[in-house]
Structure formats: structure tokens, C-alpha cells
Motif scaffolding. Structure first.
Motif, PDB file in Angstrom:
ATOM      1  N   GLN A 196      -2.803  -3.287  -5.704  1.00 30.78           N
ATOM      2  CA  GLN A 196      -4.095  -3.953  -5.658  1.00 30.78           C
ATOM      3  C   GLN A 196      -5.193  -2.993  -5.219  1.00 30.78           C
ATOM      4  O   GLN A 196      -6.328  -3.065  -5.712  1.00 30.78           O
ATOM      5  N   VAL A 197      -4.872  -2.103  -4.301  1.00 27.76           N
ATOM      6  CA  VAL A 197      -5.856  -1.111  -3.870  1.00 27.76           C
ATOM      7  C   VAL A 197      -6.256  -0.238  -5.052  1.00 27.76           C
ATOM      8  O   VAL A 197      -7.442   0.096  -5.235  1.00 27.76           O
ATOM      9  N   GLU A 198      -5.304   0.156  -5.855  1.00 29.37           N
ATOM     10  CA  GLU A 198      -5.607   0.967  -7.039  1.00 29.37           C
ATOM     11  C   GLU A 198      -6.521   0.210  -7.996  1.00 29.37           C
ATOM     12  O   GLU A 198      -7.409   0.801  -8.628  1.00 29.37           O
ATOM     13  N   LEU A 199      -6.345  -1.108  -8.102  1.00 32.93           N
ATOM     14  CA  LEU A 199      -7.209  -1.908  -8.977  1.00 32.93           C
ATOM     15  C   LEU A 199      -8.639  -1.892  -8.453  1.00 32.93           C
ATOM     16  O   LEU A 199      -9.599  -1.707  -9.233  1.00 32.93           O
ATOM     17  N   PHE A 200      -8.827  -2.084  -7.118  1.00 31.55           N
ATOM     18  CA  PHE A 200     -10.179  -2.081  -6.553  1.00 31.55           C
ATOM     19  C   PHE A 200     -10.841  -0.727  -6.731  1.00 31.55           C
ATOM     20  O   PHE A 200     -12.039  -0.640  -7.039  1.00 31.55           O
ATOM     21  N   THR A 210     -13.151  -0.532 -19.213  1.00 30.74           N
ATOM     22  CA  THR A 210     -12.247  -1.687 -19.318  1.00 30.74           C
ATOM     23  C   THR A 210     -10.795  -1.265 -19.553  1.00 30.74           C
ATOM     24  O   THR A 210      -9.864  -1.976 -19.142  1.00 30.74           O
ATOM     25  N   SER A 211     -10.600  -0.127 -20.199  1.00 35.25           N
ATOM     26  CA  SER A 211      -9.224   0.282 -20.485  1.00 35.25           C
ATOM     27  C   SER A 211      -8.475   0.629 -19.206  1.00 35.25           C
ATOM     28  O   SER A 211      -7.306   0.254 -19.027  1.00 35.25           O
ATOM     29  N   GLY A 215      -5.361  -1.460 -17.483  1.00 38.31           N
ATOM     30  CA  GLY A 215      -4.093  -0.822 -17.139  1.00 38.31           C
ATOM     31  C   GLY A 215      -3.663  -1.150 -15.725  1.00 38.31           C
ATOM     32  O   GLY A 215      -2.467  -1.389 -15.461  1.00 38.31           O
ATOM     33  N   ALA A 216      -4.627  -1.173 -14.771  1.00 38.48           N
ATOM     34  CA  ALA A 216      -4.304  -1.510 -13.395  1.00 38.48           C
ATOM     35  C   ALA A 216      -3.888  -2.966 -13.279  1.00 38.48           C
ATOM     36  O   ALA A 216      -2.986  -3.324 -12.494  1.00 38.48           O
ATOM     37  N   LEU A 220      -0.035  -4.940 -12.076  1.00 41.70           N
ATOM     38  CA  LEU A 220       0.167  -6.061 -11.167  1.00 41.70           C
ATOM     39  C   LEU A 220       0.929  -7.199 -11.840  1.00 41.70           C
ATOM     40  O   LEU A 220       1.722  -7.895 -11.197  1.00 41.70           O
ATOM     41  N   ILE A 221       0.667  -7.405 -13.139  1.00 39.94           N
ATOM     42  CA  ILE A 221       1.414  -8.441 -13.874  1.00 39.94           C
ATOM     43  C   ILE A 221       2.897  -8.094 -13.910  1.00 39.94           C
ATOM     44  O   ILE A 221       3.762  -8.974 -13.759  1.00 39.94           O
ATOM     45  N   GLN A 222       3.212  -6.811 -14.080  1.00 36.85           N
ATOM     46  CA  GLN A 222       4.606  -6.393 -14.078  1.00 36.85           C
ATOM     47  C   GLN A 222       5.243  -6.578 -12.700  1.00 36.85           C
ATOM     48  O   GLN A 222       6.469  -6.755 -12.605  1.00 36.85           O
ATOM     49  N   TYR A 223       4.459  -6.586 -11.640  1.00 38.86           N
ATOM     50  CA  TYR A 223       4.990  -6.821 -10.302  1.00 38.86           C
ATOM     51  C   TYR A 223       5.297  -8.300 -10.065  1.00 38.86           C
ATOM     52  O   TYR A 223       5.968  -8.641  -9.087  1.00 38.86           O
ATOM     53  N   GLY A 224       4.760  -9.178 -10.926  1.00 35.98           N
ATOM     54  CA  GLY A 224       5.069 -10.595 -10.788  1.00 35.98           C
ATOM     55  C   GLY A 224       3.873 -11.497 -10.631  1.00 35.98           C
ATOM     56  O   GLY A 224       4.024 -12.724 -10.568  1.00 35.98           O
ATOM     57  N   LEU A 225       2.641 -10.933 -10.534  1.00 37.27           N
ATOM     58  CA  LEU A 225       1.448 -11.761 -10.440  1.00 37.27           C
ATOM     59  C   LEU A 225       1.095 -12.309 -11.814  1.00 37.27           C
ATOM     60  O   LEU A 225       1.341 -11.672 -12.842  1.00 37.27           O
ATOM     61  N   ASP A 226       0.452 -13.463 -11.818  1.00 37.73           N
ATOM     62  CA  ASP A 226      -0.004 -14.001 -13.096  1.00 37.73           C
ATOM     63  C   ASP A 226      -1.505 -13.771 -13.239  1.00 37.73           C
ATOM     64  O   ASP A 226      -2.175 -13.270 -12.331  1.00 37.73           O
ATOM     65  N   ARG A 227      -2.036 -14.144 -14.381  1.00 37.11           N
ATOM     66  CA  ARG A 227      -3.443 -13.887 -14.685  1.00 37.11           C
ATOM     67  C   ARG A 227      -4.365 -14.620 -13.712  1.00 37.11           C
ATOM     68  O   ARG A 227      -5.408 -14.089 -13.289  1.00 37.11           O
TER      69      ARG A 227
END
Length: 680
Positions: A196-200, A210-211, A215-216, A220-227
Motif C-alpha cells: 500500500q505504501v508503494e501505491l501511495f 495511470t499505467s 500496476g501497483a 494489491l489485488i494479487q495479495y487478496g484485496l478487492d476493487r
């Protein structure tokens, strides 16, 4: 004195012993002769037997002093050495004696080794019954047993996607029902916080890229979070410390490994969920039931665990391999289970109803002309396409073994008491139509599966014929006694005997051949033979051109013309000879009309030609041209073959390639005799 008395008493004892032995021997012989004496038929009541001539003349009444025909003997089917002049019991085994023609009778000496002729009296005493061969619905009920299993396509495993600690476990026990989207566990993970820090940082460094942002977010989706969780994190602009894993499908938790406070590694299995609203039922079907089972068939089953309830399903898969120990095949059925009454491990009893047509295809009218999904039989269409779920191409229902036509023709059926089955061979006895006396022909048949009290006939019979359904074993026993074809004698051996070349009076160098006597018959009778010769020539042309339907049609005409031929002009000797020859022609013609294979027709035509040549040489002809007899010694693997040609036509109608020389026998023809028409 004592010594003399002693010797005298010893002599007396020896004499008495000898007398006793003689008396015992006499009594044994007397009782044995009484037991082994055959049944006396001299006191049987007088009966009247009505005999009709083959030509359809006036019936003649003959009074007998015994209840059997002259020339008929009675024997035991198990002990053919027993020969009695009348009916009774076998003196060896006590079985009822059966009637057979005497060795000196015309039937026993006939050249046709596949037919048996009985008198009307013998038929009644043998209790022979026949049944018509008909087409009918071949419907069978296949019973199977099996067990309920989970549907493998409706199972899910929930694993940890990141390293972390389980701070909450929402599913506490195995067997709990969950719905799709329900929370299962909550994981605290440093890896998740770092992502999440990398996303911020990505959003802060370049909000318009946007690309990189996408990617970030994907990480997170691969970690198990949903949209929804990601959007909430971006809106709050602060990371969440936990990720909640949710149920991917609805179902029952059948395995639980997650514990509160447990530290899990990436890939650790925590839950297994099975959707039991659909289940599989795996059943065992015997190999003899496989002709009735097809993909997509409806099936009903029940289980003792749910009494009074009937479940339904569809055949989803038929195992391509056979279990060699149980001689069975696994059948997988898909069934709905919305109330969860069916539980994995339950035993079930199933029934499948199927109907076959005359081509061995299963009849399912609702699928005729349809296209079916190869993995989901519930998906069907009227035109080619793809399966909605699997995206596999739809296949025509005929590719699964179903009939294309809604009104497909039903198969031929005969009672199960008609065939005599021995190993690889199945034979029936067919009543020869139009014969002057009850005549039965042995016929090899190819049987399909058994349907209740009937068998499906694939080959060897046609609709309308009559087969023996009671007394077939008695007829077969008589055939064995007379050395004819039977269920114990393969047809190939009999065919070899029938295919021996006919006997010609002009070929004296061929030793052991029959001498054919030329009989001077009335011109009126000879002229009536013209339709018979014409029918023979038509059959010959059809055999030569390999047209089985034309041969059957001409064979039918031949039988009809033979029945209509009046032989009342013949004297006793001529009539006897004509009866022998016409019976042979009639039997061979019947075989040709019942055979659709050109090879079988060619073999039967050999017997027909033999009888026709003998008829031509015996009685002559009054057609409009010369008839010529030809002979090919190479035909039928050296057995030889005679036939009748018209004029100079010497083409061999049964042309073949000889087995030894690979030489065609088309032009193999030796002129035997040219017979010109008799003058009117």
C-alpha cells in the motif's frame, strides 16, 4: 461214520450253494429284461393321417395300425443309438423319444444339409411351435449401483496469498455453510502494508501515470484485496493493516486448517469449500449393459438414506476403460441437490431406460437433429455453435450414438427361446414357406443385445419369417443324428459339402461322380419350366453384377413360380425326381432371398446352380434359345462350379480371385453340354 457224514454234509452244502446262485442269476436276468423292454406301441389306437401331395393334388387318407408315419423312427436326443418304431421313453435315460426320418427315407438322403422335413404327425408329436419375426420397440431397463461424490468442478481451496498472521477466523468449524463473498479470515501482513505504501508513493510521484498506478493496484489485488477495498484505501489516503479473504463460491466448508493467531506462509491451505447443490454419482455398469448407455441420457436413482424420494440426473461421462476384475465401467452422473439431501458417501440404486433402433442407435426424440455440448449435456442448440460455459464446439447428437430421425425404424425381434447359442455362433430354425411338408432350415444369425424376453437380430433374418420357438433343440438333435448342419457343426463345413461340383454323366474321367439319368417328361411339363429357367438366369445376372436387391427380387419370383408349377403330368418316377430337385431349388432360392451380403448370395447360388443344372439335364428345356452348361474347376478355392448360360455367354457369374494363384476366374469356363429346346 463221523468222517463220512462230514464229507456228505459238505457236498450237500456245495450243491445247495450252486442251486442258489443259479436262481439268483435267473431272477436278475428276468427283472433286467422287464426293465429294458421298450414301450409296446402295438396297442395304440388307430389314427388317420391326411397326406397332401406337394403338387396340391387330392389328399389321400391312409389308415395306420401305429400312431406314426411309415418311414419314421423314434430316437433319443441324448442316445441316438436307440431306434424305436414308435414313440415312448428312452430305455437308458427315460427321456421322451423324438421322431426322425428313417435313413432310407427321401428326407434323410436329400442333398440339402441345412433343412429338415417332418411329417405333420411328427411335427405335432415334437410339439414344434413357430413365431413370426417382427419389428418392435427394443426397450431395456438398465439397473446400476453407485455412490455419491462431490462435484469436482464445484470445489474451491482458499490459500494465503501473503505471509501474515490470522487475527480473525470467521468460519469456526467444518461443515459450516457459506455464501459467495462471505468473509473467511482476516490477515495482518507487513507485505500488505508495504504494497500500500508503494501505491501511495506512485500516486504522489506522478498522479497522471495511470499505467504505474494500475500496476501497483494489481499487486494489491494479487495479495487478496478487492476493487472496493482498494478504492477505499485511495480515498482515505492511508493504508489498511488487514486483508480479508472471502469465499469464492457458495457451499459447505469440508476442510478447515485456519486457527486464530496462526502465522501462515504464502500458499498455506486454510479452507476447502464444496458446492453440494450439484453432486456426482459414480455408478458401475456391466459391459453387457454398455449398448444401452449414452452420454446425456436421463437416469433416476434413489438411496435408502432418503426413503420415498427419487432423484434425477444425466449421464455426464462414460469411462473409456473397463475394469478387468469386475468387468464393469464407471458411469458418472450429474444431479441437482438443492436441498442437500444427497451427501457424499451415500449408496444409491439407479435405473436407466433406453430404446434402440435397427441400427443399434439409442432413440431420444428430443435430441434428434440437435447439437449438444460435450461437457454440459444441459446445453443444446438447433444449429452448430459453442458451449456457453466451456466455449467448446457443439457436436451433433448422432456423434454420441443417438438416432438422427425421430421416427427411426425399430429392430427385428425374436423370442429368447428361438436361438441356440453356442460360443461364437447363434442359430435359429426357420420354417420354409410353401413346402409340402413341415420343413425347417438352419440359419446362422447375428444377435444384438437381449431385451427382456427377446433378442435383437442384426443379421440373418427378415421381417415376416417364422422361427421355431419351441422344439428347436429337438430339430437340432435330429439334424445331428442325420449328419446335417447343427449348432455343433459349423456352417463352413456344411458349405464345403454343398459346394462340391454337381455330377455330370458326360464327364467320365471324374471318378465317383453321379450319373444323371435323362427322363422323357411330357412336353406340357417341360414348357412349364420356362419361368423357372428365366428366374434362374436373372438371379445369375444379379449375382454377376453384385446387385443383392435384384437377386432377392428374382429369388422371390423363382419361389413363386416353383409353387405354382403343376407336376400332375409326371409319372411316379419323374415326380419323385422332380420333388427332390425342386426342394433343393426352393431351399437355395430361400437362402438367396434372405441374404443381403453378395458373398453369401454367391455361395448360395452355387447350390442353386447345382440343382438347376441337374434339372436341365434331367428334363430338358423348351425356352426360345439354347441353354449351355459350363464348369469352372478353379471356383470356390478349387471346389468347382457349374452354371447355366444362355447361348454362348460363358462369363463366370461368381468370378473371384483364387486363393493360391491370385488368378481371376472370370474367363474360367469349360463347355460341358449345349442343350437345345425340345420341339413342341
Amino acid at each position: 461214520m463221523n468222517t463220512v457224514d462230514s464229507k456228505t454234509s459238505q457236498k450237500m452244502r456245495k450243491v445247495l450253494l450252486a442251486i442258489g446262485l443259479i436262481l439268483v442269476s435267473f431272477l436278475i436276468g428276468y427283472f433286467y429284461s422287464r426293465i429294458s423292454t421298450p414301450v409296446n406301441t402295438a396297442n395304440t389306437p388307430v389314427s388317420h393321417d391326411v397326406r397332401v401331395d406337394r403338387e396340391g393334388g387330392t389328399p389321400t387318407n391312409r389308415q395306420h395300425s401305429h400312431n406314426h408315419d411309415q418311414g419314421t423312427v423314434w430316437t433319443c436326443s441324448m442316445h441316438p443309438q436307440i431306434r424305436m418304431p414308435g414313440p415312448g421313453k428312452c430305455p437308458i435315460c427315460g427321456m421322451d423319444l423324438i421322431p426322425v426320418e428313417d435313413d432310407n427315407s427321401e428326407s434323410a438322403n436329400g442333398s440339402n444339409l441345412t433343412t429338415l422335413t417332418l411329417s405333420e404327425t411328427a411335427k405335432k408329436l415334437a410339439e414344434i411351435e413357430t413365431t413370426e419375426v417382427k419389428r418392435g420397440r427394443a426397450k431395456a431397463l438398465v439397473s446400476m449401483v453407485g455412490m455419491v461424490f462431490e462435484d469436482e468442478t464445484r470445489s474451491a481451496v482458499i490459500t494465503s496469498r501473503i505471509d501474515g498472521r490470522l487475527d480473525a477466523v470467521y468460519v469456526d468449524y467444518t461443515g459450516e455453510k457459506v455464501n459467495q463473498g462471505d468473509p473467511l479470515v482476516k490477515i495482518w501482513s507487513p507485505t500488505l502494508i508495504k504494497g500500500q505504501v508503494e501505491l501511495f508513493e506512485t500516486i504522489r510521484s506522478d498522479p497522471n501515470d495511470t499505467s504505474l498506478i494500475k500496476g501497483a493496484e494489481e499487486k494489491l489485488i494479487q495479495y487478496g484485496l478487492d476493487r472496493e477495498q482498494i478504492d477505499r484505501i485511495e480515498a482515505q489516503k492511508r493504508p489498511t493493516l488487514y486483508v480479508t479473504l472471502k469465499a469464492p463460491i457458495s457451499g459447505i466448508v469440508t476442510k478447515k486448517n485456519a486457527l486464530l493467531g496462526q502465522f501462515v506462509k504464502e500458499g498455506t491451505e486454510m479452507f476447502v469449500i464444496d458446492d453440494l447443490s450439484n453432486v456426482w454419482v459414480k455408478m458401475d455398469a456391466y459391459e453387457t449393459d454398455l449398448p444401452w448407455i449414452r452420454y446425456g441420457q436421463d437416469i433416476t436413482f434413489s438411496t435408502p438414506s432418503v426413503p420415498g424420494k427419487t432423484f434425477r440426473g444425466k449421464v455426464l461421462f462414460i469411462d473409456p476403460t473397463l475394469d478387468k476384475k469386475t468387468r464393469s465401467v464407471k458411469i458418472r452422473v450429474e444431479a441437482l441437490n438443492p436441498d442437500y439431501l444427497l451427501k457424499p458417501g451415500m449408496f444409491v440404486s439407479a435405473e436407466l431406460e433406453a430404446e434402440l433402433d435397427d441400427q443399434g442407435r439409442v432413440v431420444k426424440p428430443e435430441w434428434a437433429g440437435k447439437y449438444i455440448c460435450p461437457v454440459h449435456p444441459r446445453d443444446e442448440a438447433s444449429s452448430p455453435g459453442v458451449c456457453p460455459d466451456s466455449k467448446m464446439p457443439l457436436r451433433p447428437a448422432s456423434s454420441y450414438g443417438y438416432a438422427d430421425d425421430k421416427d427411426s425404424r425399430p429392430p427385428l425381434l425374436i423370442p429368447n427361446t428361438a436361438p441356440l447359442i453356442t460360443g461364437k455362433r447363434s442359430i435359429v430354425y426357420v420354417e420354409v414357406p410353401g413346402a409340402s411338408s413341415p420343413t425347417y432350415e438352419l440359419r446362422e444369425v447375428t444377435l444384438g443385445p437381449r431385451v427382456g424376453d427377446h433378442y435383437i437380430v442384426d443379421k440373418g433374418l427378415k421381417e415376416g419369417e417364422r422361427v421355431v420357438t419351441k422344439g428347436a433343440f429337438k430339430i437340432d438333435s435330429t439334424m445331428q443324428i442325420l449328419g446335417k448342419a447343427s449348432m455343433m457343426a459349423p456352417m463352413g463345413n456344411i458349405a464345403s459339402a454343398e459346394n462340391k461340383p454337381p455330377l455330370d454323366q458326360k464327364t467320365e474321367e471324374k471318378s465317383g461322380e453321379e450319373t444323371i439319368e435323362k427322363l422323357t417328361a411330357p412336353k406340357g411339363f417341360i414348357s412349364r419350366l420356362n419361368p423357372v429357367y428365366n428366374d434362374y438366369l436373372k438371379i445369375k445376372d444379379a449375382i454377376k453384377e453384385k446387385k443383392p436387391d435384384a437377386a432377392i427380387l428374382s429369388g422371390t419370383d423363382l419361389i413363386k413360380d416353383l409353387k405354382n408349377l403343376d407336376s400332375s403330368l409326371l409319372d411316379a418316377k419323374q415326380k419323385k425326381k422332380w420333388n427332390q430337385l425342386s426342394n433343393s431349388i426352393l431351399a437355395a432360392g430361400a437362402k438367396i432371398t434372405n441374404a443381403r451380403d453378395p458373398i453369401d448370395q454367391r455361395r448360395f447360388f452355387n447350390s442353386l446352380s447345382e440343382a438347376a443344372v441337374k434339372t436341365l439335364m434331367t428334363f430338358g428345356q423348351m425356352t426360345d434359345s439354347d441353354l449351355t452348361v459350363f464348369y469352372c474347376p478353379k471356383a470356390f478355392d478349387g471346389e468347382g462350379f457349374y452354371w447355366i448360360g444362355k447361348g454362348t455367354d460363358d462369363t463366370n457369374p461368381v468370378s473371384e480371385t483364387t486363393a493360391e494363384t491370385e488368378e481371376k476366374t472370370t474367363n474360367c469356363a469349360e463347355l460341358v453340354e449345349k442343350i437345345s429346346p425340345d420341339k413342341p
